[in-house]
Design a protein around this motif. Structure first.
Motif, PDB file in Angstrom:
ATOM      1  N   GLN A  26       0.852  -1.189   0.000  1.00  0.00           N
ATOM      2  CA  GLN A  26       0.000   0.000   0.000  1.00  0.00           C
ATOM      3  C   GLN A  26       0.890   1.242   0.000  1.00  0.00           C
ATOM      4  OE1 GLN A  26      -3.033   0.011   3.053  1.00  0.00           O
ATOM      5  NE2 GLN A  26      -3.834  -2.001   2.474  1.00  0.00           N
TER       6      GLN A  26
ATOM      7  N   ASP B 139       0.411   4.280  -0.714  1.00  0.00           N
ATOM      8  CA  ASP B 139      -0.190   5.526  -0.244  1.00  0.00           C
ATOM      9  C   ASP B 139      -0.398   5.545   1.272  1.00  0.00           C
ATOM     10  OD1 ASP B 139      -0.303   6.400  -2.857  1.00  0.00           O
ATOM     11  OD2 ASP B 139      -2.317   5.563  -3.187  1.00  0.00           O
ATOM     12  N   ARG B 140      -0.099   4.463   1.928  1.00  0.00           N
ATOM     13  CA  ARG B 140      -0.335   4.380   3.373  1.00  0.00           C
ATOM     14  C   ARG B 140       0.824   5.042   4.141  1.00  0.00           C
ATOM     15  NH1 ARG B 140      -4.456   2.404   6.791  1.00  0.00           N
ATOM     16  NH2 ARG B 140      -4.806   0.762   5.233  1.00  0.00           N
TER      17      ARG B 140
ATOM     18  N   ASP C 211      -5.319   5.342   2.735  1.00  0.00           N
ATOM     19  CA  ASP C 211      -4.508   6.503   3.087  1.00  0.00           C
ATOM     20  C   ASP C 211      -4.548   6.834   4.573  1.00  0.00           C
ATOM     21  OD1 ASP C 211      -7.133   7.198   3.130  1.00  0.00           O
ATOM     22  OD2 ASP C 211      -6.880   9.142   2.115  1.00  0.00           O
ATOM     23  N   CYS C 212      -5.093   5.924   5.401  1.00  0.00           N
ATOM     24  CA  CYS C 212      -5.181   6.155   6.850  1.00  0.00           C
ATOM     25  C   CYS C 212      -3.796   6.016   7.486  1.00  0.00           C
ATOM     26  CB  CYS C 212      -6.158   5.152   7.478  1.00  0.00           C
ATOM     27  SG  CYS C 212      -6.331   5.327   9.266  1.00  0.00           S
ATOM     28  N   ARG C 213      -3.428   6.982   8.300  1.00  0.00           N
ATOM     29  CA  ARG C 213      -2.100   7.009   8.918  1.00  0.00           C
ATOM     30  C   ARG C 213      -1.987   5.952  10.010  1.00  0.00           C
ATOM     31  NH1 ARG C 213       0.131  12.196  12.385  1.00  0.00           N
ATOM     32  NH2 ARG C 213       1.800  11.102  13.494  1.00  0.00           N
TER      33      ARG C 213
END
Length: 453
Positions: free
Chosen positions: A322, A324-325, A368-370
């Motif tokens: 992932q 974008d993570r 996209d969750c941090r």
């Protein structure tokens, strides 16, 4: 020093009981003894004084009661009492007796007051007796002697040798009770801790099992319970292994049939694609069940592993799957050497625990969750890893069920509810623990703590 220990409870119980007995003894028995002593003293003094006064009255002396004070200071020459008749307060001081003459009331046989001054308040609790003389019978009334303050006697006793002796006696009694009760309870508690840490084959000491008291009964009941739990766990493990292996054969036949159907119908056929998807899901379920069953076969306490390096490796995997993570690694005490981040035990178990927790977050949050991973040393020989996401969290009433096998908080997501249960079992096999909680302003936070070198 922890005051909630059983030893201090026993000590305080023994000491407070002894102190209560002392207080009751001083107040009740001491009060009665003091009153009896005062009554005997007054009776002796009053008898001697009354005889002297009556002799003088019969010799012609005349007394005016109205002119007398409540406590006349006339010394009638009362002879001293026998030795040891009174206590130390009544012994002569500087050659004189340390008390004033008693305010007697003397009545003749006609009931007339011939000596003294009536005072109902002073003579409310009085001593009465009669004296027979040559001219008749006289009735004498004398007040009861003053009783010393019980509080003063009690304070004197508390700061005396007896209190020190009682305190030492309570300490010795508490030590004996602790040796008889607390020591075997602590030994049994250590066995319970071993059992909780995964040592299901531990053996309770024969000395505990052979005791004939309640502690021995408790040890024997725990031994029976431990055997039952061990058989249940072994049966559960065999069930997982047997079911997983039994499912492998039909799964292989289904995959073969799916391949044949794909050759005849083509790769774009919906039925073929559905069969392939279901076979993959069944294969993942079997892999997770076998993974959970095999955890107990791994030698958990042998070897060491680098916690930070394993976390970085997991972050690399997330970045690949992932991109974008956003994942951030926070290391507390950065100045510490690498030796501080070395965990004790099998590194595969820690990798299973960490990987399943991170995988669970990736599965239940947006791409996209941090995610923050913080590593710290909460105390000596322990390493704590806290994985926190910035999602929506989970309901509070479901937190305790997250680590149960086959529990899924969201039934619409892919998975079988075994990931967090595998993580929990792996952390416990290492001698650590795992817990989950919601963090205000963030999301779900999972803490993994393991022993370190």
């Amino acid at each position: 020093m922890r005051l909630n220990r059983l030893f201090w409870k026993i000590f305080l119980a023994v000491w407070l009981t002894s102190l209560s007995v002392i207080i009751v003894t001083v107040i009740v028995i001491g009060e009665v003894a003091e009153r009896n002593s005062a009554r005997r003293m007054n009776e002796y003094r009053a008898t001697e004084m009354a005889q002297i006064i009556i002799e003088r009255l019969e010799a012609g002396a005349v007394y005016n009661p109205d002119a007398m004070e409540d406590k006349p200071a006339v010394d009638f020459g009362v002879p001293p009492p026998p030795p040891n008749f009174f206590d130390d307060r009544d012994r002569p001081v500087n050659g004189k007796r340390n008390r004033a003459p008693l305010p007697l009331l003397i009545y003749n046989d006609k009931g007339n007051l011939v000596y003294g001054r009536e005072n109902k308040q002073v003579f409310a609790n009085s001593l009465k007796f009669s004296i027979t003389a040559d001219t008749g019978k006289y009735r004498v009334i004398v007040p009861s002697g003053k009783v010393s303050n019980s509080v003063n006697r009690l304070l004197g006793l508390l700061f005396s040798f007896q209190s020190v002796f009682i305190l030492i006696g309570s300490l010795v009694a508490s030590l004996l009770l602790s040796f008889v009760v607390v020591r075997p309870v602590n030994r049994l508690r250590r066995h319970v801790q071993q059992f909780h840490n995964g040592d299901h084959l531990m053996q309770i000491e024969p000395a505990l099992l052979g005791r004939g008291d309640e502690i021995g009964e408790l040890a024997r009941e725990f031994d029976v319970m431990a055997g039952y739990v061990e058989r249940m766990l072994q049966g559960q493990q065999r069930l997982f292994e047997d079911v997983s292996h039994e499912l492998r054969a039909p799964l292989a036949r289904l995959q073969a049939a799916s391949g044949l159907a794909e050759q005849k119908l083509g790769t774009d056929d919906k039925i073929v694609n559905r069969m392939n998807m279901e076979c993959e899901r069944l294969s993942r379920l079997i892999d997770e069940m076998l993974s959970l069953a095999r955890l107990d076969h791994i030698d958990a306490r042998q070897g060491t592993f680098d916690v930070v390096e394993q976390i970085r490796s997991e972050i690399d995997d997330v970045s690949f799957s992932q991109p974008d993570r956003p994942v951030k690694l926070l290391i507390a005490n950065k100045g510490d050497s690498k030796s501080h981040w070395v965990g004790l035990g099998n590194g595969e178990l820690f990798s299973r625990a960490l990987g399943n927790v991170v995988g669970n977050i990736l599965k239940h949050t947006e791409p996209d969750c941090r995610v923050d991973i913080e590593v710290s040393i909460p105390k000596a020989h322990r390493i704590r890893v806290v994985i926190t996401d910035y999602g929506t969290g989970v309901p509070e009433d479901t937190l305790s069920s997250l680590f149960e096998p086959f529990y899924r908080q969201n039934q619409r997501t892919k998975g079988y509810g075994l990931g967090l249960s595998i993580a929990k079992r792996a952390a416990e096999r290492l001698g650590g623990y795992i817990l989950a909680e919601n963090v205000e302003g963030k999301g779900l936070s999972v803490t993994i703590e393991v022993p370190s070198r």
